[in-house]
Design a protein around this motif. Structure first.
Motif, short mmCIF file in Angstrom:
data_model
loop_
_atom_site.label_atom_id
_atom_site.label_comp_id
_atom_site.label_asym_id
_atom_site.label_seq_id
_atom_site.Cartn_x
_atom_site.Cartn_y
_atom_site.Cartn_z
N ILE A 243 0.83 -1.20 0.00
CA ILE A 243 0.00 0.00 0.00
C ILE A 243 0.87 1.26 0.00
O ILE A 243 0.67 2.18 -0.80
N PHE A 244 1.85 1.28 0.86
CA PHE A 244 2.66 2.48 0.98
C PHE A 244 3.63 2.64 -0.19
O PHE A 244 3.94 3.76 -0.60
N LEU A 245 4.11 1.53 -0.73
CA LEU A 245 4.94 1.63 -1.94
C LEU A 245 4.14 2.23 -3.09
O LEU A 245 4.65 3.04 -3.86
N GLY A 246 2.87 1.82 -3.19
CA GLY A 246 2.01 2.38 -4.23
C GLY A 246 1.78 3.87 -4.03
O GLY A 246 1.82 4.65 -4.99
N LEU A 247 1.56 4.29 -2.78
CA LEU A 247 1.37 5.71 -2.49
C LEU A 247 2.64 6.51 -2.77
O LEU A 247 2.58 7.63 -3.29
N ILE A 248 3.79 5.94 -2.42
CA ILE A 248 5.06 6.61 -2.70
C ILE A 248 5.26 6.78 -4.20
O ILE A 248 5.63 7.87 -4.69
N LEU A 249 5.01 5.71 -4.95
CA LEU A 249 5.20 5.77 -6.40
C LEU A 249 4.29 6.82 -7.01
O LEU A 249 4.72 7.61 -7.87
N ALA A 250 3.02 6.86 -6.58
CA ALA A 250 2.08 7.84 -7.12
C ALA A 250 2.54 9.26 -6.80
O ALA A 250 2.47 10.16 -7.65
N THR A 251 3.03 9.47 -5.59
CA THR A 251 3.48 10.80 -5.20
C THR A 251 4.73 11.21 -5.97
O THR A 251 4.86 12.36 -6.41
N VAL A 252 5.65 10.28 -6.14
CA VAL A 252 6.88 10.58 -6.88
C VAL A 252 6.56 10.92 -8.34
O VAL A 252 7.14 11.84 -8.92
N VAL A 253 5.63 10.17 -8.94
CA VAL A 253 5.22 10.47 -10.32
C VAL A 253 4.63 11.88 -10.40
O VAL A 253 4.96 12.65 -11.30
N TYR A 254 3.79 12.23 -9.45
CA TYR A 254 3.19 13.56 -9.42
C TYR A 254 4.26 14.64 -9.31
O TYR A 254 4.23 15.66 -10.03
#
Length: 424
Positions: A243-254
């Motif tokens: 879950i948190f890896l997915g949130l990190i990836l989404a934030t980094v992409v943004y």
């Protein structure tokens, strides 16, 4: 006018754009996400996969060297390698503290003291060479090196301080989130009032480590708890990590797309902050002192209150009696096999006279058993309780999680054979 810092920059060679992101709300959000996933992912590798604490530390140390090398070669801030380095350094710093605590039996108050002194030394060396500790001027290789060394020590210190706090208070994961969260909020208010921004930043940065770790523990901990205690959400370390890896990836992409946290982009779209008011800064410094005193007072009070601790050693024997193999009947065979393998390895090392290897295998057995609690206990609480009591007897013979010194190999062999019989 040429300043001393600028002259030193030219002598050091490579001049870069600022290598650290602007401190916006996104910085703190992703920092806490990285801290949480660092804690849960390390636990998953160490316990679920049975790699072991020391081996996990070696793996992440090697990964840290590689990702840090990539980060240092860049000439500007790039979100993906920067935050990947933060994730890896969070795991690495945490593992170093865990090794001191779990492998070398160093008390947490000593670890906290040592890392505090080490952090002061790093800050002192950084200041003497660069005359600034600001992350807005990380634009040379020496400054960036000091920055990442500081980050590594803050993670180790945050781990030791957070664990020591839990040891003193006996708070559950859910309750333990509130202290670092409240302290960070108080620091933010003092910064808004006029506190020194560099001091405010590093204090909050250290506190994000126990905050993220406590959030991770709260999400991953099982719902089964002592009467009256808040429970975890039982997501498990693997699910929490995903879950948190997915949130990190989404934030980094943004952040990669918007570049909203790049210092040069941020400064072009925001009005410069007002120059610091020395009087307000001194008043805020006194506020930090009062905050520290209040925190110590809270911890002393919490420590004096009755709270659930480890069960007394004399009560470690289960009152439930099950036939051999009955306790694991409802448990997945793969998990039982992994536990049996570690118990068998420890027994074999005991019989061969390799005390160090036997202790290490027993400790790995403890780690795996603790990690499996969330999935095994709901399947058969009676069987889990029975095995947990026998597991505790094994650990007692090795002096693991108990105050007594290790017992004789004969005692260790008896308890390991009993455990293996119960798991057959």
């Amino acid at each position: 006018m040429t300043t001393t810092s600028e002259a030193r920059t030219r002598r050091s060679g490579r001049l870069m754009l600022n290598k650290v992101p602007e401190v916006t709300i996104w910085f703190w959000v992703i920092k806490i996400l990285c801290t949480t996933v660092g804690e849960s992912f390390a636990d998953w590798i160490n316990m679920k996969l049975g790699v072991g604490l020391v081996n996990t530390a070696w793996i992440f140390t090697a990964v840290f060297v590689v990702v840090l090398g990539v980060q240092l070669r860049l000439k500007r801030y790039v979100p993906f390698p920067y935050w990947l380095t933060v994730v890896v350094v969070s795991v690495t710093g945490t593992l170093y503290t865990d090794i001191l605590t779990d492998q070398l039996n160093v008390p947490l108050w000593i670890s906290t003291t040592v890392f505090s002194v080490l952090l002061a030394v790093v800050f002192g060396a950084w200041w003497l060479r660069e005359r600034t500790l600001s992350i807005h001027s990380v634009n040379t290789l020496p400054r960036e090196s000091f920055y990442w060394l500081t980050v590594l020590v803050t993670f180790a210190l945050g781990t030791a301080t957070g664990d020591w706090t839990l040891e003193l208070t006996g708070w559950s994961p859910g309750v333990s989130v509130l202290l670092p969260l409240g302290l960070i909020a108080a620091i933010m208010l003092l910064w808004k009032f006029g506190a020194n921004p560099v001091l405010s930043f590093w204090l909050a940065y250290i506190l994000t480590r126990p905050l993220g770790a406590n959030i991770g523990d709260w999400l991953a901990s099982p719902k089964v708890a002592q009467p009256g205690e808040p429970t975890g959400l039982a997501l498990g370390t693997f699910t929490t990590s995903l879950i948190f890896l997915g949130l990190i990836l989404a934030t980094v992409v943004y952040l990669t797309v918007t570049r909203s946290d790049v210092t040069e982009t941020y400064e072009a779209s925001h009005t410069p902050q007002i120059t610091a008011n020395l009087r307000r800064e001194r008043t805020a410094l006194a506020g930090f002192g009062l905050l520290a005193v209040a925190t110590v007072g809270l911890l002393v009070w919490a420590h004096s209150q009755p709270h659930v601790g480890p069960a007394p050693e004399e009560d470690a024997t289960s009152t439930v009696h099950l036939a051999p193999g009955q306790a694991v009947k409802k448990f997945p065979s793969t998990k039982v096999d992994a536990l049996r393998t570690l118990a068998s390895t420890s027994l074999r090392d005991v019989q061969s006279g390799n005390a160090t290897a036997a202790h290490t295998a027993a400790q790995s057995l403890r780690d795996l058993w603790d990690a499996d609690q969330a999935s095994l206990q709901p399947l058969d609480n009676t069987g889990w309780t029975f095995l947990d009591a026998q597991m505790d007897q094994v650990l007692k013979t090795f002096g693991i999680d108990h105050s007594n010194p290790p017992m004789s190999p004969a005692h260790q062999e008896v308890e390991l054979r009993t455990l293996l019989t119960d798991m057959r």
